[in-house]
Design a protein around this motif. Structure first.
Motif, PDB file in Angstrom:
ATOM      1  N   GLU A  25       1.002  -0.957   0.018  1.00  8.64           N
ATOM      2  CA  GLU A  25      -0.494  -0.062  -0.186  1.00  8.64           C
ATOM      3  C   GLU A  25       1.120   1.297   0.436  1.00  8.64           C
ATOM      4  O   GLU A  25       1.926   1.384   0.551  1.00  8.64           O
ATOM      5  N   ALA A  26       0.874   2.606   0.084  1.00  8.58           N
ATOM      6  CA  ALA A  26       1.471   3.430  -0.374  1.00  8.58           C
ATOM      7  C   ALA A  26       0.789   4.456   1.203  1.00  8.58           C
ATOM      8  O   ALA A  26      -0.604   4.877   1.161  1.00  8.58           O
ATOM      9  N   ALA A  27       1.836   5.205   1.689  1.00  9.87           N
ATOM     10  CA  ALA A  27       1.493   5.993   2.718  1.00  9.87           C
ATOM     11  C   ALA A  27       1.739   7.917   1.639  1.00  9.87           C
ATOM     12  O   ALA A  27       2.776   7.563   1.829  1.00  9.87           O
ATOM     13  N   ALA A  38      -3.706   7.573   2.191  1.00 11.81           N
ATOM     14  CA  ALA A  38      -2.801   6.271   2.288  1.00 11.81           C
ATOM     15  C   ALA A  38      -4.282   5.404   0.488  1.00 11.81           C
ATOM     16  O   ALA A  38      -4.953   5.681   0.485  1.00 11.81           O
ATOM     17  N   LEU A  39      -3.454   4.378   0.063  1.00 10.47           N
ATOM     18  CA  LEU A  39      -3.792   3.441  -1.167  1.00 10.47           C
ATOM     19  C   LEU A  39      -3.579   2.422  -1.033  1.00 10.47           C
ATOM     20  O   LEU A  39      -2.695   1.994  -0.824  1.00 10.47           O
ATOM     21  N   ASP A  40      -5.131   1.992  -1.617  1.00  7.62           N
ATOM     22  CA  ASP A  40      -4.808  -0.337  -1.086  1.00  7.62           C
ATOM     23  C   ASP A  40      -3.634  -0.499  -2.155  1.00  7.62           C
ATOM     24  O   ASP A  40      -2.590   1.003  -2.554  1.00  7.62           O
ATOM     25  N   GLY A  43      -4.485   1.681  -6.001  1.00  7.95           N
ATOM     26  CA  GLY A  43      -4.697   2.832  -5.445  1.00  7.95           C
ATOM     27  C   GLY A  43      -2.135   2.860  -5.625  1.00  7.95           C
ATOM     28  O   GLY A  43      -1.996   3.854  -6.010  1.00  7.95           O
ATOM     29  N   ALA A  44      -2.168   2.257  -5.215  1.00  3.17           N
ATOM     30  CA  ALA A  44      -0.240   2.474  -4.591  1.00  3.17           C
ATOM     31  C   ALA A  44       0.414   1.807  -6.281  1.00  3.17           C
ATOM     32  O   ALA A  44       1.242   2.941  -6.465  1.00  3.17           O
ATOM     33  N   ARG A  45      -0.047   1.105  -7.260  1.00  4.13           N
ATOM     34  CA  ARG A  45       0.073   0.402  -8.576  1.00  4.13           C
ATOM     35  C   ARG A  45       0.388   2.184  -9.269  1.00  4.13           C
ATOM     36  O   ARG A  45       0.995   2.606  -9.893  1.00  4.13           O
ATOM     37  N   ILE A  46      -0.694   2.700  -9.259  1.00  8.25           N
ATOM     38  CA  ILE A  46      -1.502   3.990  -9.518  1.00  8.25           C
ATOM     39  C   ILE A  46      -0.234   5.102  -9.489  1.00  8.25           C
ATOM     40  O   ILE A  46       0.174   5.908 -10.636  1.00  8.25           O
ATOM     41  N   GLU A  75     -11.284   2.300 -16.696  1.00  8.07           N
ATOM     42  CA  GLU A  75     -10.668   3.541 -16.949  1.00  8.07           C
ATOM     43  C   GLU A  75     -11.621   4.248 -16.137  1.00  8.07           C
ATOM     44  O   GLU A  75     -11.147   5.435 -14.740  1.00  8.07           O
ATOM     45  N   ARG A  76     -13.186   3.913 -15.518  1.00  8.59           N
ATOM     46  CA  ARG A  76     -13.701   5.082 -15.001  1.00  8.59           C
ATOM     47  C   ARG A  76     -12.625   4.916 -13.362  1.00  8.59           C
ATOM     48  O   ARG A  76     -12.557   6.414 -12.453  1.00  8.59           O
ATOM     49  N   ASP A  77     -12.889   4.581 -13.242  1.00  5.81           N
ATOM     50  CA  ASP A  77     -11.795   4.058 -11.562  1.00  5.81           C
ATOM     51  C   ASP A  77      -9.972   4.711 -11.414  1.00  5.81           C
ATOM     52  O   ASP A  77     -10.228   5.737 -10.350  1.00  5.81           O
ATOM     53  N   VAL A  78      -9.762   4.818 -13.055  1.00  8.04           N
ATOM     54  CA  VAL A  78      -8.270   5.264 -12.926  1.00  8.04           C
ATOM     55  C   VAL A  78      -8.891   7.074 -12.650  1.00  8.04           C
ATOM     56  O   VAL A  78      -8.247   7.657 -12.370  1.00  8.04           O
ATOM     57  N   LEU A  79      -9.783   7.298 -13.440  1.00  9.51           N
ATOM     58  CA  LEU A  79      -9.997   8.346 -13.505  1.00  9.51           C
ATOM     59  C   LEU A  79     -10.341   9.916 -11.930  1.00  9.51           C
ATOM     60  O   LEU A  79      -9.737  10.122 -11.912  1.00  9.51           O
TER      61      LEU A  79
END
Length: 98
Positions: A25-27, A38-40, A43-46, A75-79
């Motif tokens: 994950e990302a902090a 925090a990103l799951d 999200g951390a990969r993005i 696409e919707r979730d990334v945007l």
């Protein structure tokens, strides 16, 4: 930022933050506001992908290639995530690329 992020735009992580990997994950710490985010794992990969200037379409394509997700939903979730990161000042958008 006014308007919506599109797949034709280029984004990059803001210089006003620091981040680290926490077991996939990302902090992220916004240095201006001192707020942590925090990103799951997705999200951390993005977040990893936007450390250098990158086309939003390339981020979408990378996630499509790495995860089992429908293209429209991806696409919707990334945007959506990129829009939230931009609203918090954690990424910047090259509006000239729009």
């Amino acid at each position: 930022m006014d308007g919506m992020i599109t797949t034709a735009m280029t984004v990059v992580a803001s210089k006003d933050q620091v981040s680290c990997d926490l077991a996939g994950e990302a902090a992220i710490l916004d240095l201006k506001s001192s707020i942590y985010y925090a990103l799951d794992p997705v999200g951390a990969r993005i977040w990893t992908l936007v450390q250098e200037p990158v086309a939003v379409s390339a981020v979408r394509d990378a996630i499509l290639g790495e995860y089992d997700v429908e293209p429209d939903r991806c696409e919707r979730d990334v945007l959506h995530l990129l829009q939230e990161l931009a609203a918090e000042g954690l990424i910047t958008i090259d509006t000239a690329s729009a």
